[in-house]
Enzyme design. Structure first.
Site, PDB file in Angstrom:
ATOM      1  N   TRP A   1      -7.437   3.471 -10.778  1.00  0.00           N
ATOM      2  CA  TRP A   1      -6.722   3.424  -9.498  1.00  0.00           C
ATOM      3  C   TRP A   1      -7.435   2.498  -8.520  1.00  0.00           C
ATOM      4  O   TRP A   1      -6.807   1.695  -7.839  1.00  0.00           O
ATOM      5  CB  TRP A   1      -6.583   4.833  -8.910  1.00  0.00           C
ATOM      6  N   TRP A   2      -8.758   2.623  -8.446  1.00  0.00           N
ATOM      7  CA  TRP A   2      -9.524   1.746  -7.553  1.00  0.00           C
ATOM      8  C   TRP A   2      -9.302   0.280  -7.899  1.00  0.00           C
ATOM      9  O   TRP A   2      -9.107  -0.547  -7.009  1.00  0.00           O
ATOM     10  CB  TRP A   2     -11.013   2.060  -7.632  1.00  0.00           C
TER      11      TRP A   2
ATOM     12  N   HIS B   1       1.371   4.095  -3.121  1.00  0.00           N
ATOM     13  CA  HIS B   1       1.133   5.522  -2.903  1.00  0.00           C
ATOM     14  C   HIS B   1       2.405   6.344  -3.072  1.00  0.00           C
ATOM     15  O   HIS B   1       2.334   7.498  -3.498  1.00  0.00           O
ATOM     16  CB  HIS B   1       0.468   5.755  -1.545  1.00  0.00           C
TER      17      HIS B   1
ATOM     18  N   TYR C   1       0.844  -1.199   0.000  1.00  0.00           N
ATOM     19  CA  TYR C   1       0.000   0.000   0.000  1.00  0.00           C
ATOM     20  C   TYR C   1       0.881   1.252   0.000  1.00  0.00           C
ATOM     21  O   TYR C   1       0.668   2.175  -0.776  1.00  0.00           O
ATOM     22  CB  TYR C   1      -0.932  -0.011   1.218  1.00  0.00           C
TER      23      TYR C   1
ATOM     24  N   TYR D   1      -3.259  16.146   1.439  1.00  0.00           N
ATOM     25  CA  TYR D   1      -3.935  14.849   1.573  1.00  0.00           C
ATOM     26  C   TYR D   1      -2.976  13.889   2.268  1.00  0.00           C
ATOM     27  O   TYR D   1      -1.897  13.614   1.770  1.00  0.00           O
ATOM     28  CB  TYR D   1      -4.307  14.362   0.178  1.00  0.00           C
TER      29      TYR D   1
END
Length: 102
Positions: A74-75, A21, A17, A40
């Site tokens: 992306w999802w 990112h 993860y 963010y």
């Protein structure tokens, strides 16, 4: 305005993860910025595998980002790491702000 929400990471995928990112697609980062999303940050509670996200929003987004091809892509890319809905969007729970110190 700031918004916060939580998501769920599947156990054992913390490094992957983080890696994905760290290598966020430039076109996705630009889409977020172009739609007023900045500052963010995503935190991980390693004990519960809960992801806690905070983002600063400015202005009004001109589109539903979940309907854009890059966000859908992306999802799908992230779906193997997280709890997701049938459309691959992350299961996301909005959080209520109860305190802020400026």
């Amino acid at each position: 305005m700031k918004v916060a929400f939580k998501m769920k990471l599947k156990p054992g995928f913390e490094r992957e993860y983080q890696k994905r990112h760290d290598e966020i697609w430039p076109e996705l980062a630009q889409l977020l910025k172009d739609n007023g999303i900045s500052d963010y940050t995503i935190f991980l509670d390693e004990e519960t595998h809960t992801l806690f996200a905070v983002q600063k929003l400015s202005g009004q987004s001109s589109q539903d980002l979940g309907q854009t091809e890059i966000v859908k892509k992306w999802w799908a890319y992230m779906a193997d790491l997280m709890d997701t809905n049938p459309d691959n969007s992350p299961v996301s729970v909005p959080l209520k702000e109860v305190f802020h110190l400026d």
